[in-house]
Write a protein that holds these residues in place. Structure first.
Motif, short mmCIF file in Angstrom:
data_model
loop_
_atom_site.label_atom_id
_atom_site.label_comp_id
_atom_site.label_asym_id
_atom_site.label_seq_id
_atom_site.Cartn_x
_atom_site.Cartn_y
_atom_site.Cartn_z
N LEU A 17 0.81 -1.21 0.00
CA LEU A 17 0.00 0.00 0.00
C LEU A 17 0.84 1.27 0.00
CD1 LEU A 17 -2.69 -1.09 2.63
CD2 LEU A 17 -2.80 -1.28 0.14
N LEU A 18 2.15 1.11 0.21
CA LEU A 18 3.03 2.27 0.25
C LEU A 18 3.31 2.77 -1.16
CD1 LEU A 18 5.51 1.10 3.02
CD2 LEU A 18 3.62 2.72 3.24
N GLN A 19 3.63 4.03 -1.26
CA GLN A 19 3.84 4.66 -2.57
C GLN A 19 4.90 5.73 -2.47
OE1 GLN A 19 0.25 6.17 -4.35
NE2 GLN A 19 1.38 7.67 -5.56
N LEU A 20 5.85 5.67 -3.40
CA LEU A 20 6.86 6.72 -3.49
C LEU A 20 6.35 7.85 -4.37
CD1 LEU A 20 10.14 4.66 -4.04
CD2 LEU A 20 9.43 5.85 -1.96
N PRO A 21 6.89 9.05 -4.19
CA PRO A 21 6.53 10.15 -5.08
C PRO A 21 6.85 9.80 -6.53
CG PRO A 21 7.68 10.97 -3.15
CD PRO A 21 7.80 9.49 -3.10
N PRO A 22 5.99 10.13 -7.47
CA PRO A 22 6.22 9.75 -8.87
C PRO A 22 7.45 10.41 -9.49
CG PRO A 22 4.37 11.28 -8.69
CD PRO A 22 4.72 10.87 -7.29
N CYS A 23 7.95 11.46 -8.85
CA CYS A 23 9.12 12.16 -9.39
C CYS A 23 10.44 11.47 -9.03
CB CYS A 23 9.15 13.61 -8.89
SG CYS A 23 8.99 13.78 -7.09
N VAL A 24 10.39 10.42 -8.21
CA VAL A 24 11.61 9.72 -7.82
C VAL A 24 12.18 8.95 -9.01
CG1 VAL A 24 12.53 7.83 -6.42
CG2 VAL A 24 11.00 9.52 -5.38
N PHE A 25 13.48 9.14 -9.28
CA PHE A 25 14.14 8.39 -10.33
C PHE A 25 14.49 6.99 -9.83
CE2 PHE A 25 15.13 12.85 -11.37
CZ PHE A 25 14.65 12.89 -12.67
N PRO A 27 12.58 4.22 -9.45
CA PRO A 27 11.63 3.94 -8.36
C PRO A 27 11.69 2.52 -7.82
CG PRO A 27 10.49 4.12 -10.46
CD PRO A 27 11.89 4.58 -10.70
N ARG A 28 11.97 1.54 -8.68
CA ARG A 28 11.99 0.16 -8.20
C ARG A 28 13.10 -0.07 -7.18
NH1 ARG A 28 10.96 -4.49 -12.49
NH2 ARG A 28 9.09 -3.18 -12.57
N ARG A 29 14.30 0.40 -7.50
CA ARG A 29 15.41 0.23 -6.57
C ARG A 29 15.21 1.08 -5.32
NH1 ARG A 29 21.48 1.54 -8.51
NH2 ARG A 29 20.70 3.68 -8.38
N THR A 30 14.72 2.32 -5.50
CA THR A 30 14.47 3.20 -4.36
C THR A 30 13.40 2.61 -3.45
OG1 THR A 30 15.07 5.13 -5.68
CG2 THR A 30 13.84 5.54 -3.66
N ASN A 31 12.37 2.00 -4.03
CA ASN A 31 11.30 1.40 -3.22
C ASN A 31 11.84 0.24 -2.39
OD1 ASN A 31 8.34 1.20 -2.62
ND2 ASN A 31 8.64 -0.84 -3.46
N ALA A 32 12.75 -0.55 -2.97
CA ALA A 32 13.36 -1.66 -2.22
C ALA A 32 14.14 -1.12 -1.02
CB ALA A 32 14.26 -2.48 -3.13
N ALA A 36 13.23 -1.64 2.98
CA ALA A 36 14.27 -2.18 3.85
C ALA A 36 14.52 -1.26 5.04
CB ALA A 36 15.56 -2.40 3.06
N TYR A 37 14.45 0.05 4.80
CA TYR A 37 14.66 1.02 5.88
C TYR A 37 13.54 0.95 6.90
CZ TYR A 37 16.59 5.27 7.93
OH TYR A 37 17.17 6.16 8.79
N ILE A 38 12.31 0.82 6.42
CA ILE A 38 11.16 0.68 7.32
C ILE A 38 11.32 -0.59 8.15
CG2 ILE A 38 8.67 0.25 7.42
CD1 ILE A 38 8.43 2.01 4.90
N GLU A 39 11.76 -1.65 7.53
CA GLU A 39 11.97 -2.91 8.25
C GLU A 39 13.02 -2.74 9.34
OE1 GLU A 39 13.79 -7.33 7.25
OE2 GLU A 39 12.48 -6.39 5.77
N ILE A 79 16.63 12.36 1.47
CA ILE A 79 17.19 11.42 0.49
C ILE A 79 16.24 11.27 -0.69
CG2 ILE A 79 17.84 9.01 0.12
CD1 ILE A 79 18.81 8.95 3.01
N LEU A 80 14.94 11.14 -0.40
CA LEU A 80 13.96 11.03 -1.49
C LEU A 80 13.92 12.29 -2.34
CD1 LEU A 80 11.02 9.21 0.35
CD2 LEU A 80 12.63 8.24 -1.30
#
Length: 206
Positions: A17-25, A27-32, A36-39, A79-80
């Motif tokens: 359900l989490l979502q990164l800002p669409p402007c993030v370059f 996104p797949r690697r950043t989402n991982a 991991a940081y939340i964990e 960072i984001l």
């Protein structure tokens, strides 16, 4: 007596359900990295989390809470923001210094010589950064003077603050929807948002 952290499985029921800002370059690697940081934050707070047991496997685990996600957003916001910026770190720093310089001097235009003189930067560095900014539309070429050389102006003084606001707004919107139980927003091809199909919150832990 100091209590130490112990190995324990972490499950995030909000992962899908989490979502990164669409402007993030990237996104797949950043989402991982984001997940991991939340964990890691959940793991660090394990003494404040009650142990749960997987009824099928008997595995003990702790669950990520909305507070863990909120803390991760706060710590990762800068960072984001950098990952959403198309400029290199060095060029962004140069542009922000340049904005501050022009505001302090109460000028709207500048030349390479102005920058070299006030920011004490090598000419090759100034030309390289100005070329990157010009190519990406952050500065505009006003005119070429035979005595002063190229004269430039800043295209927008607020663009970085607007980018920062857009990143913060998306993170806050997702948190609000998690707290209220509403489905998160997904990006359409036009850049607008629409609700995602509602999913069970425990789908990520299966």
């Amino acid at each position: 007596m100091q209590r130490v952290l112990v190995p324990v499985s972490v499950r995030n029921p909000y992962a899908e359900l989490l979502q990164l800002p669409p402007c993030v370059f990237k996104p797949r690697r950043t989402n991982a990295h984001y997940l991991a940081y939340i964990e890691a934050i959940t793991f660090y707070h394990q003494l404040q989390r009650g142990l749960k047991t997987d009824e099928r496997t008997g595995t003990l685990y702790i669950e990520t809470t909305i507070e863990d996600i909120k803390e991760a957003n706060k710590l990762l916001s800068e960072i984001l923001l950098r990952k959403s910026d198309e400029l290199t770190g060095g060029c962004r720093g140069y542009l922000e210094q340049l904005k501050a310089l022009l505001q302090r001097l109460e000028q709207t235009t500048f030349t390479n010589k102005d920058v070299r003189t006030h920011l004490r930067l090598p000419g090759t560095t100034v030309r390289r950064y100005n070329h990157e900014l010009l190519q990406n539309g952050y500065i505009k070429l006003q005119e070429k003077d035979k005595h002063q050389g190229y004269i430039y102006e800043i295209a927008s003084y607020e663009e970085y603050q607007q980018l920062q606001k857009s990143v913060t707004n998306v993170l806050n919107e997702v948190l609000i929807r998690l707290q209220t139980g509403e489905p998160p927003m997904s990006q359409t091809t036009t850049g607008s948002t629409k609700p995602k199909p509602d999913k069970k919150k425990d789908s990520a832990s299966q």
